[in-house]
Design an enzyme around this catalytic site. Structure first.
Site: not given
Length: 525
Positions: A139, A141, A90, A12, A137, A105, A87-88, A62
């Site tokens: 989708e 990246d 959403l 982080g 979102t 990113h 690392m999930r 999820r």
């Protein structure tokens, strides 16, 4: 105050950096991880930031995990969610229920999305990468882009070095910027579009990218223990010393100080249409003059302070001829800068082994409109001071009126004074300098220094009957009293002091003509 809920799976580092920077006053309300023992948790706790851990069970969906994350966050007040290596992926379960969620990113999206961005960049052989802060979102990246930051890719890069540089040079700049914009209420999200209030460009845009190419590594910086290099802006169309060819092969290269002084000397002689010469020492004019011929201009410039001119930089605004060249080599100089040289002049100048001879080509117009000064952690940017008064700009404020010759000298003196470090005072006679008082913390001391230089160092001229120029107003009459004692007959200064009436009265008492410009010309670099 904007509160952030930070989500991270590992270190982080972006979240911790945002906590240190508090962009726009934003602060972390909580740091949540989906990994027990993630390093970010201890780092946040040490800073007094509340932490939470919500791990996903092996068979858990999820959506179920996200509902538990939201439930854990519900006891905290926050305005925006910032992901940092979370690392999930959403789903709408989280995205629809949470405030705006941002992620960073490590590439310039839409290029190189996904987990292995740095590997993709290196495999593609591109020469530029960077990072993207975007709205999250479903989708991956692909959300609306908030801001991006470019980072070069070097031949020596591997994934580790590129990852580290993108983090420190890209993400540490772009992510706090996006948070600051959000905290300031400047971000408007409309479907797939992000609008940032005020991000409109212009001379002073919200974001600046400065990209220069290295021309050469220098022997050292201002001092031998400092490394240095010179970089060039190849988009600059104005005559410059940065890429000027050095005509005397075999002479040592320019140093950091040589470049700095040569740039100052060139900027000074660009002020004049008439044949002009200047001698610069430590970025201050030791002397400057215009004349009907270049050799006369150089002789008058040098005679202002030949002792200080020793080891200085010479700049000319005409092709250097043999007569001027002979005068230049008569005493030690470091560098000559001119828009060309006759063959005979080059024969003379190259006799001096380590006199660097720079050809800056046709002078042309002054096209660069901004100037900047690097600071630790940033840079100052301002409009370049290209203003100089005309006779119509002058406000004659004394009973004694300046003669036509004094008016001409006032205008000349101001153009030179712009290049004198403040507090700056300049004495001039005709279109040549007589004495220069530079870099003093007291304006009266600057007057005294200019008078001393004119009386003790100038050859064939002195302060009697000269014109004095001041880069800012005189706050008290004492500067005028010192000038009168030195023999000054006329003064040009900005005016604007609360004690202007007293200063004018002092000038009238001594029969000194004085003009106000209404503008000052500080130079602090």
């Amino acid at each position: 105050m904007t509160k952030i809920a930070g989500l991270a799976s590992n270190r982080g580092r972006n979240l911790l950096h945002i906590d240190e920077r508090t962009p726009g006053g934003a602060e972390l309300a909580v740091v949540l991880s989906n990994e027990e023992g993630a390093p970010v948790l201890d780092a946040a706790a040490e800073r007094g930031i509340p932490t939470e851990v919500v791990e996903r069970d092996d068979d858990e969906s999820r959506e179920s995990h996200e509902r538990r994350v939201l439930d854990r966050l519900s006891s905290y007040d926050f305005d925006v969610v910032c992901l940092d290596g979370y690392m999930r992926i959403l789903t709408e379960t989280f995205i629809d229920a949470a405030p705006t969620t941002l992620n960073v990113h490590p590439s310039i999206l839409p290029s190189f999305p996904g987990m292995d961005a740095h590997e993709q960049v290196l495999d593609a052989g591109v020469r530029m990468t960077g990072c993207t802060v975007h709205v999250v979102t479903e989708e991956v990246d692909a959300g609306p882009i908030v801001t991006q930051e470019a980072v070069p890719v070097y031949e020596s890069d591997d994934e580790a070095s590129l990852k580290e540089r993108v983090l420190y040079e890209g993400e540490f700049t772009a992510y706090p910027r996006a948070v600051r914009w959000f905290a300031e209420g400047r971000i408007e999200i409309d479907g797939d579009t992000v609008r940032v209030d005020g991000d409109d460009g212009g001379d002073f845009p919200e974001r600046r990218l400065v990209t220069d190419d290295k021309v050469a590594e220098l022997r050292y910086g201002e001092n031998p223990h400092q490394d240095a290099a010179v970089y060039a802006d190849d988009a600059c169309e104005e005559a410059s010393v940065v890429r000027a060819p050095q005509l005397n092969e075999g002479a040592k290269g320019l140093s950091y100080n040589n470049y700095n002084d040569a740039d100052g000397a060139l900027n000074l002689i660009k002020e004049f249409d008439e044949p002009a010469a200047a001698v610069i020492k430590h970025t201050n004019p030791a002397g400057c003059a215009t004349a009907d011929s270049l050799s006369d201009a150089y002789e008058k410039a040098l005679s202002t302070d030949p002792m200080s001119a020793f080891g200085g930089i010479v700049a000319l605004n005409r092709e250097c001829d043999a007569e001027t060249a002979e005068q230049i080599i008569d005493s030690f100089k470091e560098v000559v800068v001119a828009p060309g040289y006759t063959d005979a002049a080059l024969d003379v100048l190259t006799e001096k082994k380590n006199l660097r001879v720079l050809d800056i080509g046709e002078l042309g117009d002054r096209t660069d409109t901004l100037t900047e000064k690097p600071l630790v952690g940033g840079r100052l940017v301002q409009e370049r001071d290209l203003w100089a008064p005309t006779e119509e700009d002058l406000d004659i404020v004394t009973e004694t009126k300046p003669t036509d010759e004094q008016l001409e000298t006032m205008l000349f003196a101001w153009k030179v004074l712009k290049h004198v470090k403040s507090n700056g005072i300049l004495f001039a006679d005709g279109t040549e300098t007589v004495g220069v008082g530079m870099g003093q913390v007291s304006r009266v001391d600057a007057v005294r220094l200019a008078a001393m230089k004119a009386e003790e160092h100038a050859e064939g001229k002195g302060p009697d009957g000269a014109v004095m120029a001041s880069d800012a107003f005189f706050p008290f009459p004492d500067g005028i009293e010192e000038a009168a004692d030195a023999g000054i007959d006329a003064v040009i200064q900005p005016g604007g002091s609360v004690n202007d009436e007293d200063v004018i009265a002092a000038a009238d008492e001594h029969g000194i003509a004085m003009a106000f410009t209404g503008q000052r010309c500080f130079r602090h670099d």
